[in-house]
Design a protein around this motif. Structure first.
Motif, PDB file in Angstrom:
ATOM      1  N   VAL A 676       0.852  -1.190   0.000  1.00 17.12           N
ATOM      2  CA  VAL A 676       0.000   0.000   0.000  1.00 17.12           C
ATOM      3  C   VAL A 676       0.886   1.238   0.000  1.00 17.12           C
ATOM      4  CG1 VAL A 676      -1.780   1.276   1.254  1.00 17.12           C
ATOM      5  CG2 VAL A 676      -1.818  -1.228   1.235  1.00 17.12           C
ATOM      6  N   GLY A 677       0.590   2.163  -0.887  1.00 13.05           N
ATOM      7  CA  GLY A 677       1.406   3.364  -1.016  1.00 13.05           C
ATOM      8  C   GLY A 677       1.140   4.399   0.063  1.00 13.05           C
ATOM      9  N   GLU A 678       1.853   5.510  -0.011  1.00 12.88           N
ATOM     10  CA  GLU A 678       1.707   6.597   0.955  1.00 12.88           C
ATOM     11  C   GLU A 678       0.297   7.176   0.922  1.00 12.88           C
ATOM     12  OE1 GLU A 678       4.623   9.357  -0.396  1.00 12.88           O
ATOM     13  OE2 GLU A 678       6.224   8.496   0.838  1.00 12.88           O
ATOM     14  N   ILE A 679      -0.146   7.661   2.091  1.00 12.91           N
ATOM     15  CA  ILE A 679      -1.483   8.247   2.219  1.00 12.91           C
ATOM     16  C   ILE A 679      -1.356   9.658   2.770  1.00 12.91           C
ATOM     17  CG2 ILE A 679      -3.748   8.051   3.313  1.00 12.91           C
ATOM     18  CD1 ILE A 679      -3.279   5.061   3.577  1.00 12.91           C
ATOM     19  N   PRO A 680      -1.834  10.679   2.054  1.00 10.26           N
ATOM     20  CA  PRO A 680      -1.821  12.047   2.605  1.00 10.26           C
ATOM     21  C   PRO A 680      -2.726  12.144   3.829  1.00 10.26           C
ATOM     22  CG  PRO A 680      -2.204  12.058   0.222  1.00 10.26           C
ATOM     23  CD  PRO A 680      -2.354  10.646   0.677  1.00 10.26           C
ATOM     24  N   LEU A 681      -2.288  12.897   4.844  1.00 10.95           N
ATOM     25  CA  LEU A 681      -3.030  12.988   6.097  1.00 10.95           C
ATOM     26  C   LEU A 681      -4.074  14.091   6.104  1.00 10.95           C
ATOM     27  CD1 LEU A 681      -0.130  12.467   8.669  1.00 10.95           C
ATOM     28  CD2 LEU A 681      -1.792  10.792   7.865  1.00 10.95           C
ATOM     29  N   ASP A 682      -3.867  15.123   5.293  1.00 15.66           N
ATOM     30  CA  ASP A 682      -4.800  16.250   5.341  1.00 15.66           C
ATOM     31  C   ASP A 682      -4.880  16.930   3.987  1.00 15.66           C
ATOM     32  OD1 ASP A 682      -2.400  17.681   5.182  1.00 15.66           O
ATOM     33  OD2 ASP A 682      -2.359  18.128   7.325  1.00 15.66           O
ATOM     34  N   ASP A 683      -5.780  17.909   3.888  1.00 11.06           N
ATOM     35  CA  ASP A 683      -5.992  18.617   2.622  1.00 11.06           C
ATOM     36  C   ASP A 683      -4.751  19.362   2.172  1.00 11.06           C
ATOM     37  OD1 ASP A 683      -8.589  17.691   2.705  1.00 11.06           O
ATOM     38  OD2 ASP A 683      -9.397  19.528   3.601  1.00 11.06           O
ATOM     39  N   THR A 689       1.535   9.043   5.515  1.00 10.28           N
ATOM     40  CA  THR A 689       1.935   7.780   6.129  1.00 10.28           C
ATOM     41  C   THR A 689       3.038   7.165   5.282  1.00 10.28           C
ATOM     42  OG1 THR A 689       0.372   6.432   4.857  1.00 10.28           O
ATOM     43  CG2 THR A 689      -0.429   7.400   6.922  1.00 10.28           C
ATOM     44  N   ASP A 690       3.780   6.240   5.850  1.00 10.23           N
ATOM     45  CA  ASP A 690       4.754   5.480   5.078  1.00 10.23           C
ATOM     46  C   ASP A 690       4.035   4.385   4.297  1.00 10.23           C
ATOM     47  OD1 ASP A 690       6.857   6.959   6.138  1.00 10.23           O
ATOM     48  OD2 ASP A 690       7.117   5.587   7.834  1.00 10.23           O
ATOM     49  N   GLN A 691       4.590   4.032   3.142  1.00  9.93           N
ATOM     50  CA  GLN A 691       4.062   2.864   2.434  1.00  9.93           C
ATOM     51  C   GLN A 691       4.359   1.625   3.265  1.00  9.93           C
ATOM     52  OE1 GLN A 691       5.696   0.169   0.597  1.00  9.93           O
ATOM     53  NE2 GLN A 691       7.649   0.676   1.559  1.00  9.93           N
ATOM     54  N   TYR A 692       3.528   0.602   3.121  1.00 14.20           N
ATOM     55  CA  TYR A 692       3.745  -0.593   3.923  1.00 14.20           C
ATOM     56  C   TYR A 692       3.377  -1.843   3.126  1.00 14.20           C
ATOM     57  CZ  TYR A 692      -1.338  -0.556   4.818  1.00 14.20           C
ATOM     58  OH  TYR A 692      -2.710  -0.561   4.689  1.00 14.20           O
ATOM     59  N   SER A 693       3.886  -2.997   3.620  1.00 16.74           N
ATOM     60  CA  SER A 693       3.619  -4.283   2.986  1.00 16.74           C
ATOM     61  C   SER A 693       3.179  -5.277   4.043  1.00 16.74           C
ATOM     62  CB  SER A 693       4.872  -4.819   2.281  1.00 16.74           C
ATOM     63  OG  SER A 693       5.293  -3.935   1.248  1.00 16.74           O
ATOM     64  N   LEU A 694       2.185  -6.078   3.708  1.00 18.32           N
ATOM     65  CA  LEU A 694       1.666  -7.107   4.604  1.00 18.32           C
ATOM     66  C   LEU A 694       1.742  -8.461   3.914  1.00 18.32           C
ATOM     67  CD1 LEU A 694      -1.555  -5.376   6.011  1.00 18.32           C
ATOM     68  CD2 LEU A 694       0.720  -5.457   7.055  1.00 18.32           C
ATOM     69  N   LEU A 695       2.171  -9.473   4.674  1.00 15.85           N
ATOM     70  CA  LEU A 695       2.245 -10.831   4.161  1.00 15.85           C
ATOM     71  C   LEU A 695       1.392 -11.723   5.056  1.00 15.85           C
ATOM     72  CD1 LEU A 695       3.583 -12.738   2.087  1.00 15.85           C
ATOM     73  CD2 LEU A 695       5.427 -13.086   3.746  1.00 15.85           C
ATOM     74  N   ASN A 696       0.391 -12.397   4.458  1.00 15.68           N
ATOM     75  CA  ASN A 696      -0.537 -13.239   5.210  1.00 15.68           C
ATOM     76  C   ASN A 696      -0.526 -14.656   4.636  1.00 15.68           C
ATOM     77  OD1 ASN A 696      -1.414 -10.907   6.647  1.00 15.68           O
ATOM     78  ND2 ASN A 696      -2.848 -10.436   4.995  1.00 15.68           N
ATOM     79  N   PHE A 697      -0.618 -15.641   5.545  1.00 14.44           N
ATOM     80  CA  PHE A 697      -0.670 -17.040   5.133  1.00 14.44           C
ATOM     81  C   PHE A 697      -1.817 -17.747   5.843  1.00 14.44           C
ATOM     82  CE2 PHE A 697       3.969 -16.161   4.825  1.00 14.44           C
ATOM     83  CZ  PHE A 697       4.121 -16.383   3.464  1.00 14.44           C
ATOM     84  N   LYS A 698      -2.368 -18.743   5.166  1.00 15.81           N
ATOM     85  CA  LYS A 698      -3.372 -19.604   5.789  1.00 15.81           C
ATOM     86  C   LYS A 698      -3.323 -20.973   5.122  1.00 15.81           C
ATOM     87  CE  LYS A 698      -8.348 -20.022   6.747  1.00 15.81           C
ATOM     88  NZ  LYS A 698      -9.696 -19.424   6.530  1.00 15.81           N
TER      89      LYS A 698
END
Length: 762
Positions: A676-683, A689-698
């Motif tokens: 997920v890329g950066e997200i602006p906080l206000d107008d 926010t910093d970009q982040y990565s999530l790894l999920n297993f099932k």
């Protein structure tokens, strides 16, 4: 001698009879096309596969017998095969995983996904199986163009193509229905996180303005469909799951299906201590739905749902606490032990009747209620809401200009009664006791009325080219009665919006076998909430206008490599005018104003590939994502010009990579990587926010304990990389009393879960 010859001939005939090969042909039940590569297995294991013509053979000595037939993209068929001198045809039903052939139910006129001239995404049982099933909204993050800000199990905001991202604490500007019953309130607020995916068959998401179908839904529409028992059988199921943060879930299900009726019931209980302080959660939910064939031409469906929730609220954090103490709650929310609790119910029924061979009607009636109590640090809120309404739709198959056509038209109306009041919260006077009810601060009643009139026509110019055009006419009004007389402000008054006309036109063309291009133009709108229409002194702002937008879109949907590969690409531009801005003027006070224009341009893509690795093992890699160019086109607020700035609350891009592995032996594995890329906080775009990565297993394994009882064992890990990230942001957060703005909701660290599920068929 003659007798000996006759006996020999008989022996040869009998031997030939027993060695005779019986031929079968497998066909797609929807398209009647041959199914290649289907696996046929018997009691002793693998037998054979079907050839390019869908044909396979079995020796007579192995017939009659029970066989299992499976093929990629089709439901597994258990069938008794018998000997025959002629070719026998067998039909396989496509599953919801064969995306291009799925019949989309949420459009006014049902059509296969590939031929719908709109961006529609399906969330199916496989998508549900990829997650830990604690929050159904988690599955939305795997839909290109959708993003869910997940502050907690009960604090979520959905945005579609950036619309709804500037909402403060909840979802708005998106329409939602459960089996045709409205879930969005008359003023546009939506809560979906207390519905349990255990009771859902699938979800259909139409992205972009859908006002021509559903009225006030500038961002799009989300349609939930309850689980439908398939085979004629009775079934009982029980499931228990445990996970990190003392998260526990129990599910009990029962169903019974006959030739003329079906009944499904589920009860679930989800509890958790939460990762953060003041994060306890307890939700109980029950759902009953079913169908009844009342006559040869008529059928009745019904739905009843009840949810009881008590969920504490840790709220958002400032940047320092987010980085160094993410497990803590916001100080005031922790001191007040703030939470929300409510009872919520939904009841509805639909009757479908074929009036003539080419003319049918579906009419639905529904009733819903919500009784809520929410202690916050700044006050205690009490709410009561009751909604009732009706929706009717007619479908006619006919010819227009000698072209095969279908016409759909109808109307929807519902009335909503809403009562709200606030009270002082005396938690400061009673340390360590949490929230304490004080004197009343406000008491209001609202009567909201919402009506839609809609129509659509589909024209089939040829087998390859179709076009659809439609419109919606909406009227929305409400009256507000101020029952609180201990202040000098009287908010009593009537308010209504001018009727809104929302047209749409779209077309789809098959440029090759299984490959379609499409284009559409649609109009959408969203009305202000009651809170947004109030000025700082409590008066009604009669000059506020609905937010409107036009969506321009073009795309491609197609199958490749003998239908093993499916791809979608959409390019869109949504131009919004009279942008509704919730301007914060107090800790719990917002004022709405029409502040300008926004431009939502973007590209979305989706690719699914499915292939067999030996008999009975399928591997399904996928990739999807969205690249967003969302910005303020014209926006001036409090003498500050934000024109050209990026829209807050929306990531620059989202990307999902994953693989699903399933086998007839019962083993399954799901892996997903999300970036997920950066997200602006206000107008003002003063922070990101910093970009982040999530790894999920099932992974899971299903096997038969004995013939009619099967057991499923499963387990998984979320955020396997233990990423520290902001799972949600509070856009345009303001610090009060010299404190820093609380913009961040920390995501959960690495966490684990596992469970067991029993199903008994009788």
């Amino acid at each position: 001698m003659e007798k000996k010859l006759l006996a020999l001939l008989c022996l040869l005939y009998v031997g030939n009879l027993f060695s005779q090969e019986n031929q079968f042909k497998i066909l797609n039940a929807k398209t009647t096309k041959a199914v290649e590569g289907a696996s046929i297995s018997g009691a002793s294991g693998f037998v054979t596969i079907s050839n390019s013509n869908g044909v396979f053979s079995i020796d007579s000595e192995n017939l009659p017998g029970d066989y299992k037939i499976s093929a990629l993209g089709f439901e597994v068929l258990e069938i008794n095969l018998k000997t025959s001198v002629s070719l026998q045809e067998i039909y396989l039903s496509p599953t919801s995983e064969n995306l291009s052939e799925v019949l989309v139910r949420s459009t006014m006129i049902p059509k296969t996904l590939r031929k719908v001239p709109a961006a529609v995404n399906l969330i199916t049982e496989t998508d549900f199986n990829r997650t830990d099933a604690t929050n159904v909204l988690e599955t939305f993050n795997n839909v290109p163009g959708m993003y869910v800000n997940q502050g907690a199990l009960n604090t979520n905001k959905i945005n579609i193509r950036g619309i709804g991202a500037r909402s403060q604490y909840s979802t708005n500007r998106i329409q939602a229905y459960f089996d045709g019953i409205p879930l969005t309130t008359a003023e546009g607020e939506l809560t979906l996180d207390d519905f349990d995916q255990e009771s859902l068959d699938r979800i259909e998401v139409i992205k972009g303005p859908t006002s021509s179908i559903y009225g006030a839904g500038l961002g799009g529409s989300i349609n939930l469909y309850s689980k439908e028992p398939g085979k004629e059988e009775a079934r009982l199921g029980v499931k228990t799951q445990y996970g990190s943060f003392n998260t526990q879930k129990q599910v009990y299900q029962a169903s019974n299906t006959t030739a003329n009726s079906a009944l499904f019931a589920t009860f679930s209980n989800l509890t958790s201590d939460g990762y953060r302080d003041n994060g306890n959660y307890d939700r109980k939910s029950a759902l009953v739905n079913g169908t009844l064939k009342t006559s040869e031409n008529g059928s009745l469906s019904y739905l009843a749902n009840f949810t009881r929730l008590k969920a504490f609220i840790p709220s958002s954090l400032n940047e320092d606490d987010f980085l160094n103490n993410p497990e803590t709650a916001a100080f005031t929310w922790g001191s007040a032990q703030g939470y929300e609790s409510y009872d919520r119910g939904l009841l509805g029924g639909s009757y479908t009747h074929s009036l003539f061979d080419n003319f049918s009607n579906t009419t639905s009636i529904f009733l819903s209620f919500r009784d809520a109590y929410e202690p916050r640090p700044f006050n205690i809120l009490k709410e009561e809401r009751v909604s009732a309404g009706v929706r009717t739709k007619f479908n006619l198959n006919t010819q227009i200009f000698e072209l095969p056509s279908e016409i759909s038209f109808g109307a929807e109306y519902y009335n909503e009664w809403y009562e709200t009041g606030t009270f002082e919260n005396l938690y400061r006077d009673f340390p360590d006791e949490g929230s304490v009810l004080g004197d009343r601060l406000s008491n209001n009643e609202q009567d909201r009325n919402y009506a839609n009139f809609f129509a659509q026509v589909n024209l089939e110019f040829s087998e390859k080219w179709n076009m659809e055009a439609g419109f919606n006419l909406n009227t929305t009004s409400y009256s507000l009665t101020d029952l609180y007389t201990r202040d000098d402000v009287d908010q009593t008054g009537d308010y209504g919006f001018d009727p809104v006309f929302s047209p749409r036109i779209g077309t789809s063309y098959e440029i090759g076998t299984g490959k379609n291009i499409f284009a559409s133009v649609s109009h959408g709108f969203s009305t202000p909430t009651v809170a947004e229409t109030l000025t700082p002194d409590g008066r009604i702002n009669t000059n506020l206008e609905p937010e409107t937008g036009i969506n321009y879109e073009a795309g491609f949907k197609g199958n490749w490599l003998q239908n093993k590969l499916y791809t979608e690409v959409s390019v869109f531009s949504i131009q919004i005018e009279d942008l509704l801005v919730a301007q914060r003027v107090g800790e719990d006070q917002y004022v709405g104003l029409n502040a300008g224009k926004t431009s939502h341009n973007g590209v979305e893509f989706l690719t699914n590939y499915r292939f067999l690795v030996g008999p009975g093992i399928s591997i399904k890699p996928y990739v999807n994502g969205a690249i967003n160019f969302f910005e303020f086109k014209e926006f001036v607020n409090n003498d500050e010009d934000f024109s050209g700035n990026k829209l807050p609350g929306v990531p620059k891009y989202t990307m999902n990579l994953g693989v699903d592995i399933q086998s007839e032996s019962g083993f399954e594995f799901y892996g997903n990587f999300r970036n997920v890329g950066e997200i602006p906080l206000d107008d003002a775009n003063s922070g990101y926010t910093d970009q982040y990565s999530l790894l999920n297993f099932k992974a899971g394994y299903t096997f038969n304990v004995f013939q009619d009882l099967n057991l499923n064992l499963y387990g998984g890990v979320n955020n396997a990389l233990d990423e520290h990230y902001a799972a949600s942001v509070l856009t345009n957060a303001v610090g009060f009393g010299g404190s820093a703005p609380r913009s961040f909701y920390p995501g959960n660290p690495r966490n684990y879960y596992g469970g067991v599920q029993l199903n008994y068929i009788f």
